[in-house]
Design an enzyme around this catalytic site. Structure first.
Site, PDB file in Angstrom:
ATOM      1  N   CYS A  72      -6.421  -9.877  -2.932  1.00  0.00           N
ATOM      2  CA  CYS A  72      -5.843  -9.225  -1.747  1.00  0.00           C
ATOM      3  C   CYS A  72      -4.327  -9.420  -1.639  1.00  0.00           C
ATOM      4  O   CYS A  72      -3.578  -8.452  -1.508  1.00  0.00           O
ATOM      5  CB  CYS A  72      -6.548  -9.675  -0.474  1.00  0.00           C
ATOM      6  SG  CYS A  72      -6.315 -11.400   0.008  1.00  0.00           S
ATOM      7  N   HIS A 122      -7.345 -13.175   4.544  1.00  0.00           N
ATOM      8  CA  HIS A 122      -7.334 -11.887   3.840  1.00  0.00           C
ATOM      9  C   HIS A 122      -6.160 -11.058   4.338  1.00  0.00           C
ATOM     10  O   HIS A 122      -5.731 -11.197   5.476  1.00  0.00           O
ATOM     11  CB  HIS A 122      -8.649 -11.147   4.082  1.00  0.00           C
ATOM     12  CG  HIS A 122      -8.809  -9.888   3.291  1.00  0.00           C
ATOM     13  ND1 HIS A 122      -8.832  -9.870   1.910  1.00  0.00           N
ATOM     14  CD2 HIS A 122      -8.939  -8.589   3.677  1.00  0.00           C
ATOM     15  CE1 HIS A 122      -8.991  -8.613   1.498  1.00  0.00           C
ATOM     16  NE2 HIS A 122      -9.051  -7.821   2.537  1.00  0.00           N
ATOM     17  N   HIS A 134      -6.823  -2.349   0.476  1.00  0.00           N
ATOM     18  CA  HIS A 134      -6.939  -3.763   0.128  1.00  0.00           C
ATOM     19  C   HIS A 134      -7.809  -3.942  -1.105  1.00  0.00           C
ATOM     20  O   HIS A 134      -8.436  -3.004  -1.580  1.00  0.00           O
ATOM     21  CB  HIS A 134      -7.501  -4.565   1.315  1.00  0.00           C
ATOM     22  CG  HIS A 134      -8.926  -4.252   1.650  1.00  0.00           C
ATOM     23  ND1 HIS A 134      -9.818  -5.211   2.050  1.00  0.00           N
ATOM     24  CD2 HIS A 134      -9.634  -3.094   1.654  1.00  0.00           C
ATOM     25  CE1 HIS A 134     -11.000  -4.671   2.296  1.00  0.00           C
ATOM     26  NE2 HIS A 134     -10.912  -3.375   2.066  1.00  0.00           N
TER      27      HIS A 134
END
Length: 158
Positions: A72, A122, A134
């Site tokens: 990520c 994240h 993402h």
């Protein structure tokens, strides 16, 4: 201080547009004296978003920062690097480096940080309409997803 009003191109016969007309239709106009940083931030964010989109389908790999595999924060780091901005490696460090903004002020290209308590776990790039680009997890790939929780913070890369 400068102001930016978002407005599409709408001109009268004389080729002029009033600020009220611009505000009423929701377009963009940089006001006289507007800070060049605002233009640069918008440019870099748009470019980073475009880079992330171009990586659609690239496989997730823990610790990878491109150009063919990403985790990520590797995707956000790579995208902003290609747009001319440096970010730290991890999602938490990226959050710490950005200018924190409210959900009501988020724009395409801003970073979306998912958190649990005070810790960020994240990150993705805001695509508009409640969606992010993402690289989510092992077995997945770079993709567009809806933001699935309200436990997010937003950050703008300066």
């Amino acid at each position: 201080m400068s102001a930016q009003i978002h407005v599409p191109f709408l001109l009268s016969r004389a080729g002029a547009v009033s600020a009220l007309t611009l505000a009423a239709v929701g377009g963009t106009l940089l006001a006289p004296g507007a800070a060049p940083e605002a233009e640069a931030a918008t440019f870099h964010a748009a470019k980073a978003l475009k880079v992330a989109v171009s990586k659609k389908g690239s496989p997730y790999q823990y610790g990878a920062a491109g150009p063919y595999r990403f985790d990520c924060s590797g995707l956000t780091l790579y995208s902003y690097k290609k747009a001319g901005k440096a970010l730290p490696r991890t999602a938490q460090a990226q959050y710490n480096r950005t200018r924190h903004i409210s959900a009501s002020h988020r724009r395409k290209g801003d970073l979306v940080f998912f958190h649990s308590g005070r810790g960020v776990y994240h990150v993705g790039i805001y695509a508009g309409h409640g969606k992010i680009w993402h690289s989510p997890k092992t077995g997945s790939w770079v993709k567009l997803d809806r933001i699935w929780t309200s436990r997010v913070w937003y950050g703008r890369v300066n």
